[in-house]
Design a protein around this motif. Structure first.
Motif, PDB file in Angstrom:
ATOM      1  N   THR A 250      32.032  10.769 -49.933  1.00  0.00           N
ATOM      2  CA  THR A 250      31.402   9.538 -49.735  1.00  0.00           C
ATOM      3  C   THR A 250      30.547   9.696 -48.421  1.00  0.00           C
ATOM      4  O   THR A 250      30.777  11.514 -47.379  1.00  0.00           O
ATOM      5  CB  THR A 250      33.304   9.591 -48.988  1.00  0.00           C
ATOM      6  N   THR A 251      29.806   8.960 -48.238  1.00  0.00           N
ATOM      7  CA  THR A 251      28.769   9.362 -47.055  1.00  0.00           C
ATOM      8  C   THR A 251      28.787   8.469 -46.149  1.00  0.00           C
ATOM      9  O   THR A 251      28.684   7.190 -46.489  1.00  0.00           O
ATOM     10  CB  THR A 251      27.322   9.776 -47.793  1.00  0.00           C
ATOM     11  N   SER A 252      28.118   8.246 -44.723  1.00  0.00           N
ATOM     12  CA  SER A 252      27.448   7.714 -44.219  1.00  0.00           C
ATOM     13  C   SER A 252      25.965   7.025 -43.568  1.00  0.00           C
ATOM     14  O   SER A 252      25.698   7.205 -42.762  1.00  0.00           O
ATOM     15  CB  SER A 252      27.942   8.318 -42.429  1.00  0.00           C
ATOM     16  N   GLY A 253      25.681   7.464 -44.780  1.00  0.00           N
ATOM     17  CA  GLY A 253      23.463   8.248 -44.890  1.00  0.00           C
ATOM     18  C   GLY A 253      23.623   8.738 -43.790  1.00  0.00           C
ATOM     19  O   GLY A 253      23.835  10.094 -44.199  1.00  0.00           O
ATOM     20  N   ASN A 254      22.446   9.331 -43.945  1.00  0.00           N
ATOM     21  CA  ASN A 254      21.771  10.751 -44.084  1.00  0.00           C
ATOM     22  C   ASN A 254      21.929  11.370 -44.114  1.00  0.00           C
ATOM     23  O   ASN A 254      21.619  12.592 -44.213  1.00  0.00           O
ATOM     24  CB  ASN A 254      21.348  10.372 -42.224  1.00  0.00           C
ATOM     25  N   GLN A 255      22.626  11.586 -46.145  1.00  0.00           N
ATOM     26  CA  GLN A 255      22.852  13.138 -47.083  1.00  0.00           C
ATOM     27  C   GLN A 255      24.131  13.238 -45.941  1.00  0.00           C
ATOM     28  O   GLN A 255      23.545  14.455 -46.144  1.00  0.00           O
ATOM     29  CB  GLN A 255      22.068  13.309 -47.292  1.00  0.00           C
ATOM     30  N   VAL A 256      24.836  12.205 -45.233  1.00  0.00           N
ATOM     31  CA  VAL A 256      25.958  12.829 -44.840  1.00  0.00           C
ATOM     32  C   VAL A 256      27.239  12.637 -45.326  1.00  0.00           C
ATOM     33  O   VAL A 256      27.540  11.263 -45.420  1.00  0.00           O
ATOM     34  CB  VAL A 256      25.910  12.459 -43.205  1.00  0.00           C
TER      35      VAL A 256
END
Length: 333
Positions: A250-256
């Motif tokens: 699960t990611t919050s964007g920006n490969q994070v």
């Protein structure tokens, strides 16, 4: 007194069987024979899906022959005795069974024949020889004989061994065997694979406790490498294996990778993975298949180095625990 003599005359006779033959070779021609060598070895990727082509001969020309038929009938084909029953679920574009069992569980064979100089390059549109039923009429047939053989993965290959095909595959016009195919040699079947080391099958990476003041004023990764933690995914592979891997989560964007939610969990912070050690600046892409290496030796050790670093995702950070989960998928071919 008149005497009447009765007698019976039994006339026995016959006709040469050749007079009834439906088809025969023209002068100077005979059954076309082709001997095809099986590949010496086949190394099967363990993750190859059913239907994967393991080997293909392409169209191989045999000698041609001319025949003449004097009545109507059909073309027929018969597989070699060493080829088994049809494998369920494998048919050509016309619905005919197209893959048949070999002596190696999980590997099937397809056999095709062509009678002209312009053979169809799409095997799936060619009639497998057990399903041949073309019409024959009373005429001459100048035949150009070609054969195509494929080996196909049909399921799990639990045991390797020597793949062999005994006997002769035959195509006949009416009663006449016009061409035959035999196989020579044997194929050593092996399976290429990798095994994840026990220490890498489930990895927990403990990150150190950090302060909000350790993070940059803006959004981004915590640059202090002493706060990062390196780890490796270790495995061993057979020779000649292309090792691919992919990391998802699960990611919050920006490969994070996003932090878990709930009571006691920190806010405005996630974790970013890097390829290499703790000093690496090469971000590891998520949900992207990447080639790690191609092995060159048997039982070769392969290590995928990664590092986890905190990442500030929002200006309003709140204290708490950080826990992210990522899934590592290994593929090889």
């Amino acid at each position: 007194m008149k005497k009447i003599f009765l007698f019976c005359l039994l006339l026995l006779g016959g006709l040469s069987t050749s007079a009834w033959a439906s088809c025969s070779f023209d002068s100077g021609y005979m059954t076309s024979q082709l001997s095809m060598s099986l590949p010496a070895t086949i190394s099967v990727p363990a993750d190859a899906t059913p239907g994967t082509e393991l080997w293909s001969s392409g169209w191989v020309a045999a000698s041609g022959n001319n025949i003449t038929c004097n009545s109507n009938g059909y073309v027929s084909g018969a597989l070699a005795a060493g080829i088994g029953a049809a494998v369920p679920g494998f048919t050509n574009s016309s619905g005919y069974p197209s893959v048949f069992k070999t002596n190696i569980e999980g590997i099937g064979i397809s056999v095709y024949w062509c009678n002209n100089a312009s053979c169809n390059p799409l095997y799936n549109n060619v009639t497998p020889i057990p399903s041949l039923a073309w019409s024959v009429i009373g005429t001459q047939y100048p035949l150009k004989n070609s054969w195509w053989v494929r080996l196909v993965k049909t399921g799990p290959i639990l045991n390797g061994g020597q793949l062999q095909v005994s006997g002769t595959s035959t195509v006949s016009y009416q009663n006449l065997a016009v061409t035959q195919l035999t196989f020579t040699g044997a194929t050593a079947v092996t399976s290429r694979a990798c095994e994840i080391n026990p220490d890498s099958q489930s990895i927990t990476v403990p990150l150190p406790t950090v302060l909000r003041s350790d993070f940059p004023s803006g959004l981004g990764v915590l640059a202090d490498n002493s706060k990062a933690r390196a780890f490796k995914i270790n495995l061993r592979c057979d020779n000649g294996v292309k090792v691919w891997y992919q990391i998802d989560g699960t990611t919050s964007g920006n490969q994070v990778l996003s932090n878990a939610s709930g009571a006691g969990m920190a806010g405005g912070v996630g974790v970013q993975l890097f390829y290499g050690d703790a000093s690496s600046t090469l971000v590891q892409p998520l949900a992207t298949r990447a080639l790690q290496t191609t092995t060159t030796a048997a039982n070769q050790a392969v290590s995928i180095p990664l590092a986890a670093k905190y990442y500030k995702t929002a200006s309003g950070m709140t204290a708490g625990q950080v826990a992210v989960t990522a899934t590592f998928t290994l593929t090889y071919e």
